[in-house]
Write an enzyme that holds these catalytic residues in place. Sequence first.
Site, PDB file in Angstrom:
ATOM      1  N   GLU A   1       7.262   6.403   3.376  1.00  0.00           N
ATOM      2  CA  GLU A   1       8.471   5.816   2.800  1.00  0.00           C
ATOM      3  C   GLU A   1       9.030   6.805   1.783  1.00  0.00           C
ATOM      4  OE1 GLU A   1       6.866   1.763   1.619  1.00  0.00           O
ATOM      5  OE2 GLU A   1       8.539   1.214   2.915  1.00  0.00           O
TER       6      GLU A   1
ATOM      7  N   CYS B   1      -1.248   0.142  -5.754  1.00  0.00           N
ATOM      8  CA  CYS B   1      -2.109   0.729  -4.712  1.00  0.00           C
ATOM      9  C   CYS B   1      -2.389   2.189  -5.029  1.00  0.00           C
ATOM     10  CB  CYS B   1      -1.501   0.562  -3.332  1.00  0.00           C
ATOM     11  SG  CYS B   1       0.181   1.132  -3.264  1.00  0.00           S
TER      12      CYS B   1
ATOM     13  N   ASN C   1       3.269  -6.689  -6.501  1.00  0.00           N
ATOM     14  CA  ASN C   1       3.009  -5.814  -7.664  1.00  0.00           C
ATOM     15  C   ASN C   1       4.225  -5.013  -8.114  1.00  0.00           C
ATOM     16  OD1 ASN C   1       2.769  -4.236  -5.366  1.00  0.00           O
ATOM     17  ND2 ASN C   1       1.099  -3.006  -6.185  1.00  0.00           N
TER      18      ASN C   1
ATOM     19  N   GLU D   1       2.041   0.470   4.569  1.00  0.00           N
ATOM     20  CA  GLU D   1       1.551   1.008   3.294  1.00  0.00           C
ATOM     21  C   GLU D   1       0.460   0.062   2.840  1.00  0.00           C
ATOM     22  OE1 GLU D   1       2.395   3.767   2.118  1.00  0.00           O
ATOM     23  OE2 GLU D   1       4.340   4.174   3.051  1.00  0.00           O
TER      24      GLU D   1
END
Length: 490
Positions: A471, A296, A161, A262
């Site tokens: 992150e 997400c 994505n 993640e």
Amino acid sequence: MTADLTSLTGLDVPTGLYVGGQWGRGRGGATFPVLDPATEESLAEVADASAADAIDAVAAAHDALPGWAATAPRQRAEILRTAFELMTQRSEQFARLMAAENGKSLRDARAEAAYAAEFFRWYAEEAVRIEGTLMRAPSGANRILTLRQPIGVSLLITPWNFPAAMATRKIAPALAAGCSVVLKPAEDTPLTAFAMAALLEEAGVPRGVVNVVATRREGAAGVVAAMMADDRVRKLSFTGSTQVGRILLRQAADSVINCSMELGGNAPFVIFEDADIPAAVEGAMLAKMRNGGEACTAANRFYVHEAVADEFTSEFAARLRALRVGPGLEEGTDLGPLVNQATLDKVSGLVADATGNGGGKIVLGGQAPDRKGYFYDATLIDAVPSDAGILDAEIFGPVAPVVRFTDEADAIRWANDTEYGLVSYVYTRDLARGLRVSEALEAGMVGLNRGLVSDPAAPFGGVKQSGLGREGAGEGLLEYTETKYIATDW
Ligand code: ADP
């Protein structure tokens, strides 16, 4: 038909595996096609790595590790800075490449190219600030000295994505920390990863420090499992679904690999009766429609106070109605196609479910337009019951379900009623309420009167089954280090 990638993007895009600084076809010479989701035609045939190719990549990363770990932080920083400058110079080309293989609009792709480059800049700045500590032991007898060392060979697995940003968000901190990496991009979007590897080579990254192996979908499990079973791999950083994340965590257990994960999200977007509605609509457009909802962090459920629900839904619907659907590469497109047929089928199924038994009312959209490509119309569904199935699933498409509420406690309870905990959005003019609700929401991140949270300088990550670790920011670099403690007497 294979489009001419160079004329389409202005970039010379490699299509091989990148191992030890060499581009190659791999041991078996197999390839797989990368499709343009707007036309369903092949953009390129790229090398399909086998498990043996992947182990070659791990070996190359392992060989390159001592030299890179010993490289002066300033030199690592300069290379990352050069990568930032190169990527900034070529952001339009990268944007076109991402629009081609992912389908996102050029506007989203340009934003991603800039965002992705920022990770190189941020970690160029962090590379020279990896600090340790020195303290006197409580007994007074000795000193406690700690330092941060690179964790080692890092396996980076990215989704389709955000083909550039998910790669740079991992590569930049890993390189800053002194780690070497093997990147396994998603099968739908490997071309951006290959172009990134070529850019890093040009920026001065030594051979073997960055390696890239792509595989077709069916090959991913075997190729990744082989690398996870190789005890030279000391770190896994994965971005993708919770379902695959669980598999990888189990594999990591066998050789106790350090994991940053993640995973999926199911973001609630809560609008209180005292919210600035035009600002909430603006935020909703970003949180829902950026990347066509394929994020997400995408707002997945809108909880709107009854008192402002009519105003919000009618303004939101007007904005959604004005979006232009078309191929990502076409200038002026707001909403590109979904990435593949499976995603389109899933989105259609969720809408059918929410409006059939689910009881929701379609305000806008609700179907795939009659054209080639994996397109789905921007869709708004109002009056969705708080227990509808669509509220449990990660939609990953341009569909906004609205649930009306009257009581703050209900909104918080419903928002938290999910296995996920990546991000939540809250709109209210009352800052005290905003902070109180932000604390109560079970999420790693909250957008308070903001529809966009991503920032290289901020710690991105989730709680519950949305992930482990962070992150970005200083924390993102520490994920690629181990603390060494030296008990010292002098
Ligand atoms: P998405 O639903 O966004 O495609 P996935 O979790 O399926 O997310 O994919 C994210 C990444 O994980 C991709 O690079 C994909 O190739 C990889 N992947 C998919 N299945 C597996 C698996 N069983 N083992 C390891 N990696 C996998």
